[in-house]
Design an enzyme around this catalytic site. Structure first.
Site, PDB file in Angstrom:
ATOM      1  N   CYS A   2       1.013  -1.153  -0.033  1.00 49.83           N
ATOM      2  CA  CYS A   2       0.012   0.094  -0.071  1.00 49.83           C
ATOM      3  C   CYS A   2       0.959   1.212   0.102  1.00 49.83           C
ATOM      4  CB  CYS A   2      -0.835   0.171   1.192  1.00 49.83           C
ATOM      5  SG  CYS A   2      -1.816  -1.510   1.236  1.00 49.83           S
ATOM      6  N   ARG A  27       1.567   1.331  -5.965  1.00 50.78           N
ATOM      7  CA  ARG A  27       1.587   0.493  -4.778  1.00 50.78           C
ATOM      8  C   ARG A  27       0.566  -0.071  -4.423  1.00 50.78           C
ATOM      9  NH1 ARG A  27       6.350   1.046  -2.129  1.00 50.78           N
ATOM     10  NH2 ARG A  27       5.537   0.227  -0.191  1.00 50.78           N
ATOM     11  N   TRP A  74      -3.649  -1.786  -1.395  1.00 45.85           N
ATOM     12  CA  TRP A  74      -3.711  -2.975  -1.959  1.00 45.85           C
ATOM     13  C   TRP A  74      -4.038  -4.015  -1.124  1.00 45.85           C
ATOM     14  CZ3 TRP A  74      -3.288  -3.974  -7.291  1.00 45.85           C
ATOM     15  CH2 TRP A  74      -3.095  -5.512  -7.421  1.00 45.85           C
ATOM     16  N   ASN A 100       0.877   0.293   5.994  1.00 47.27           N
ATOM     17  CA  ASN A 100       1.201  -0.722   4.715  1.00 47.27           C
ATOM     18  C   ASN A 100       2.024  -1.943   5.562  1.00 47.27           C
ATOM     19  OD1 ASN A 100       2.200  -1.658   2.452  1.00 47.27           O
ATOM     20  ND2 ASN A 100       4.343  -0.475   2.695  1.00 47.27           N
ATOM     21  N   GLY A 101       1.610  -2.999   5.060  1.00 48.70           N
ATOM     22  CA  GLY A 101       2.160  -4.128   5.734  1.00 48.70           C
ATOM     23  C   GLY A 101       1.121  -5.199   5.870  1.00 48.70           C
ATOM     24  N   GLU A 482       8.844 -21.348 -18.621  1.00 45.52           N
ATOM     25  CA  GLU A 482       8.747 -19.924 -18.090  1.00 45.52           C
ATOM     26  C   GLU A 482       9.903 -19.285 -18.734  1.00 45.52           C
ATOM     27  OE1 GLU A 482       6.308 -18.354 -17.111  1.00 45.52           O
ATOM     28  OE2 GLU A 482       7.444 -16.625 -16.102  1.00 45.52           O
ATOM     29  N   LYS A 486       9.090 -15.905 -21.065  1.00 39.61           N
ATOM     30  CA  LYS A 486       9.647 -14.698 -20.772  1.00 39.61           C
ATOM     31  C   LYS A 486      10.371 -13.912 -21.899  1.00 39.61           C
ATOM     32  CE  LYS A 486       7.768 -13.435 -17.713  1.00 39.61           C
ATOM     33  NZ  LYS A 486       6.989 -14.450 -17.491  1.00 39.61           N
ATOM     34  N   GLU A 489       8.017 -13.354 -24.743  1.00 34.79           N
ATOM     35  CA  GLU A 489       6.925 -12.190 -24.772  1.00 34.79           C
ATOM     36  C   GLU A 489       7.707 -10.724 -24.635  1.00 34.79           C
ATOM     37  OE1 GLU A 489       4.671 -12.356 -21.333  1.00 34.79           O
ATOM     38  OE2 GLU A 489       5.946 -13.288 -20.123  1.00 34.79           O
ATOM     39  N   HIS A 505      14.198 -36.960 -29.401  1.00 33.28           N
ATOM     40  CA  HIS A 505      12.831 -37.271 -29.973  1.00 33.28           C
ATOM     41  C   HIS A 505      12.586 -36.101 -31.037  1.00 33.28           C
ATOM     42  CE1 HIS A 505      12.260 -40.757 -27.161  1.00 33.28           C
ATOM     43  NE2 HIS A 505      12.653 -39.915 -26.245  1.00 33.28           N
ATOM     44  N   LYS A 604      -2.112  -7.114 -19.783  1.00 31.19           N
ATOM     45  CA  LYS A 604      -1.644  -7.605 -18.338  1.00 31.19           C
ATOM     46  C   LYS A 604      -2.675  -8.573 -17.732  1.00 31.19           C
ATOM     47  CE  LYS A 604       0.835  -8.147 -14.813  1.00 31.19           C
ATOM     48  NZ  LYS A 604       1.874  -9.035 -14.846  1.00 31.19           N
TER      49      LYS A 604
HETATM   50  C1  AGP Z   1       3.131 -13.929 -18.288  1.00 33.55           C
HETATM   51  O1  AGP Z   1       4.217 -13.089 -18.210  1.00 33.55           O
HETATM   52  C2  AGP Z   1       1.838 -13.442 -19.073  1.00 33.55           C
HETATM   53  N1  AGP Z   1       1.847 -11.866 -18.726  1.00 33.55           N
HETATM   54  C3  AGP Z   1       0.699 -14.153 -19.262  1.00 33.55           C
HETATM   55  O2  AGP Z   1       0.998 -15.489 -19.591  1.00 33.55           O
HETATM   56  C4  AGP Z   1      -0.033 -14.564 -17.949  1.00 33.55           C
HETATM   57  O3  AGP Z   1       0.613 -15.207 -17.201  1.00 33.55           O
HETATM   58  C5  AGP Z   1      -1.159 -15.099 -18.159  1.00 33.55           C
HETATM   59  O4  AGP Z   1      -2.197 -14.462 -19.171  1.00 33.55           O
HETATM   60  C6  AGP Z   1      -2.232 -15.358 -17.154  1.00 33.55           C
HETATM   61  O5  AGP Z   1      -2.583 -14.400 -16.327  1.00 33.55           O
HETATM   62  P1  AGP Z   1      -3.209 -14.436 -14.861  1.00 33.55           P
HETATM   63  O6  AGP Z   1      -2.082 -14.987 -13.975  1.00 33.55           O
HETATM   64  O7  AGP Z   1      -3.456 -13.040 -14.380  1.00 33.55           O
HETATM   65  O8  AGP Z   1      -4.243 -15.400 -14.915  1.00 33.55           O
END
Ligand code: AGP
Length: 609
Positions: A2, A27, A74, A100-101, A482, A486, A489, A505, A604
């Site tokens: 927060c 925050r 938050w 905050n905490g 992962e 990263k 994307e 394979h 996002k």
């Molecule tokens: C991850 O870096 C991406 N932004 C994307 O794959 C994300 O993880 C996915 O859309 C799921 O989002 P969520 O965790 O908010 O459900």
């Protein structure tokens, strides 16, 4: 996370508070509020939603006063609502506080205060602090704060005011940041520097268990025991935008470096090492069925789906239960064999991913209990789940998920312990061992950040390559996925994650001198096989970058580049091994001039199917 702010000086306080809160909105922003003294009376205004909502409420009111505090929330305890918004007041309404905490022991403290006659008006952990101050107030707010905080355990940065002492704000911190701004005849406290820069660049940083008393005359800092503290004033040279990112160029990099705190905050208040117990609030609706659950199905998307793949190892090894993992977007197209004996675990940072929300609804339509691991309090997935485990990563601004991912893995590890204990297949002493390993993790994650320089140098060598492979085995195979995601994307470079054992394979046909291959190679039970896979790649002139265990000279001798992580339990290695891969993707994307925080084509939170 927060944001809190306090001001005393010659200016009208409300505009200063609102301006500061807007600069702290990164925050947290699910609700906000201000409190200020006007003609000797405490005025308090709070609203759900962003600071703009609060501004709308205040618009047109005569708002005098030159001392006040503010908060942007938050939520961690208690959904976003006006009642749960800060500032919070005591029974008399004469004391007001922002925080905050996370207060770890707020439940027993609240029970005791209620038994002593205190009336609570919110579901927050914060409110116990202001009632403790009321309990100990005998004419001196600073002394009452001192005594109140001596009973509190957990993380806090607080600022409080009392109508009976109209010239002072008392602030204090433990684990959550609090910075003091020293202007010309005006003084401020805030969670972070952005809120202060419009008024001063002269700041001092409180340290843990310190109290700051701020008045028109200046600032006095003491320890919680009352000993005076002499702290050097520092001058901030950053630009405001740089300051909001904590001095980092991008939110993503700031969030990568916030991971030790996110891991720590996600654990806070949820375990007892001495008792070997796990305490998860939010599980009341499922705790009686957990001992009888026969299997777990995990549903998620993207990075959260990778967390689900790691969770399969954790739940099977610790919780001794069969686990399936499915993409949320695929889950609904199966002829699902689900029933009351199946627990569905939905993982989502945003809590708004429509694919995962729909999967959750499918599961509930088949009488499954659903538990969600979510970072946003009060989000749709959280609201529709039977059990909720909130990660405390704080707002994640960068589109590429980093701190939320490692907070998810922390939460899933704790949930595996919780499930194991409730199913009677994990005794207290084994739980203590597994907890002890987890408690070291924030420090080990901090140490892993030191790989940043080595990784930045690697990015210079390989940022122009067109394809990458990421390979891992066992619990680190999801980390290979992962790492590839990263890189894809944020740098738009094609990258694939693969089980290392699958190379022979087919994918091994791709290997040549232009192909960097990143191996997850910690010293666990798959290590020997990984070394053999590295040999296969080297034999075909592939470039090998390995993430290995500190001190592993054997590995270093066999690869082109080796980035190391501290040794830890194999079950916790993914939380560390992902960090160099996050940094590699970040530095390559920066070197390519990509928009790291807002990559093309991505959102996002994906609220469409
Ligand atoms: C991850 O870096 C991406 N932004 C994307 O794959 C994300 O993880 C996915 O859309 C799921 O989002 P969520 O965790 O908010 O459900």
């Amino acid at each position: 996370m927060c944001g809190i702010i306090g001001y005393v000086g010659p200016k009208k306080v409300v505009p200063v508070l609102l301006d500061g809160l807007k600069r702290l909105e990164y925050r947290g922003y699910d609700s906000a509020g201000v409190a200020f003294l006007q003609q000797g009376e405490l005025q308090i205004y709070r609203s759900v939603g962003k600071i703009k909502e609060l501004e709308n409420i205040l618009w047109g009111k005569t708002l005098g006063g030159d001392i006040g505090i503010g908060h942007t929330r938050w939520a961690t305890h208690g959904r976003p609502s006006e009642e749960n918004a800060h500032p919070h007041v005591d029974c008399t309404g004469d004391i007001v506080l922002v925080h905050n905490g996370i207060i770890e022991n707020y439940v027993p403290l609240k029970e005791k205060l209620v038994a002593e006659g205190h009336r609570f008006t919110s579901d927050t952990d914060t409110e116990v602090i202001v009632h403790l101050i009321e309990k100990y107030l005998e004419g001196d707010l600073e002394e009452a704060m001192r005594r109140a905080l001596s009973e509190v355990s957990g993380a806090y940065a607080v600022a409080a005011m009392w109508k009976g002492d109209p010239d002072r704000i008392v602030g204090a911190r433990c684990s959550s940041p609090l910075v003091v701004g020293l202007g010309e005849g005006e003084f401020l406290v805030a969670s972070d520097i952005p809120a202060l820069l419009a008024y001063t660049r002269n700041v001092l940083f409180l340290e843990d268990h310190e109290i700051a008393v701020v008045s028109r005359e200046g600032v006095m800092v003491t320890t919680l025991e009352g000993d005076p503290v002499h702290r050097a004033v520092e001058r901030i040279a950053w630009s405001p935008i740089l300051v909001e990112k904590g001095g980092h160029k991008h939110f993503m990099l700031k969030e990568i470096y916030e991971q030790p705190r996110a891991i720590r905050d996600t654990m806070l208040g949820r375990y007892s090492l001495e008792a070997g117990e796990i305490y998860l609030d939010g599980m009341e609706a499922v705790e009686e069925v957990l001992p009888h659950v026969q299997r777990v199905v995990l549903v998620a998307c993207g990075t959260s789906w990778h967390a689900a793949l790691v969770a399969k190892f954790l739940l099977e090894e610790i919780g001794r239960i069969p686990v399936e993992v499915d993409y949320s977007s695929e889950f609904r197209y199966r002829d699902l064999i689900l029933g009351p004996d199946t627990l569905v675990l939905a993982i989502s940072q945003s809590g708004e991913t429509l694919d995962t929300l729909v999967a959750l609804r499918e599961a509930k339509g088949r009488d499954c209990r659903v538990v969600s691991i979510v970072n946003v309090v009060g989000s749709s997935i959280a609201r529709e789940s039977d059990g909720i485990f909130y990660t405390h990563a704080g707002p994640e601004i960068g589109v590429a998920s980093t701190k939320a991912f490692t907070a998810q893995l922390t939460a899933l590890y704790l949930f595996a312990l919780y499930l194991g204990r409730s199913r009677g297949c994990l005794d207290a002493s084994r739980t203590q061992e597994l907890l002890a390993a987890l408690l070291h993790l924030p420090q080990l994650a901090e140490e892993t950040m030191h790989s940043g320089e080595a990784v930045e140098r690697l990015s210079r060598l390989y940022y122009q390559h067109a394809d990458f492979l990421f390979l891992g085995r066992g619990i680190n195979y999801p980390i290979a996925l992962e790492g590839a995601l990263k890189l894809k994307e944020i740098s738009y470079i094609h990258a694939e994650g693969y089980p290392a054992g699958e190379m022979k394979h087919g994918p091994i046909a791709l290997i040549d001198a232009k192909m960097p291959v990143v191996f997850l190679a910690p010293q666990d039970r798959t290590y020997a096989k990984i070394l053999a896979n590295i040999q296969e790649v080297k034999a075909r002139e592939g470039i090998v970058i390995a993430v290995g265990t500190e001190g592993d000279t054997e590995l270093a001798s066999r690869v082109d580049h080796c980035v190391t992580i501290p040794a830890t339990s194999p079950l916790l290695t993914p939380i560390l091994s992902v960090i160099p891969l996050q940094l590699l993707a970040y530095h390559i994307a920066v070197r390519k001039g990509c928009d790291v925080d807002q990559p093309r084509n991505l959102a996002k939170s994906v609220t469409v199917e």
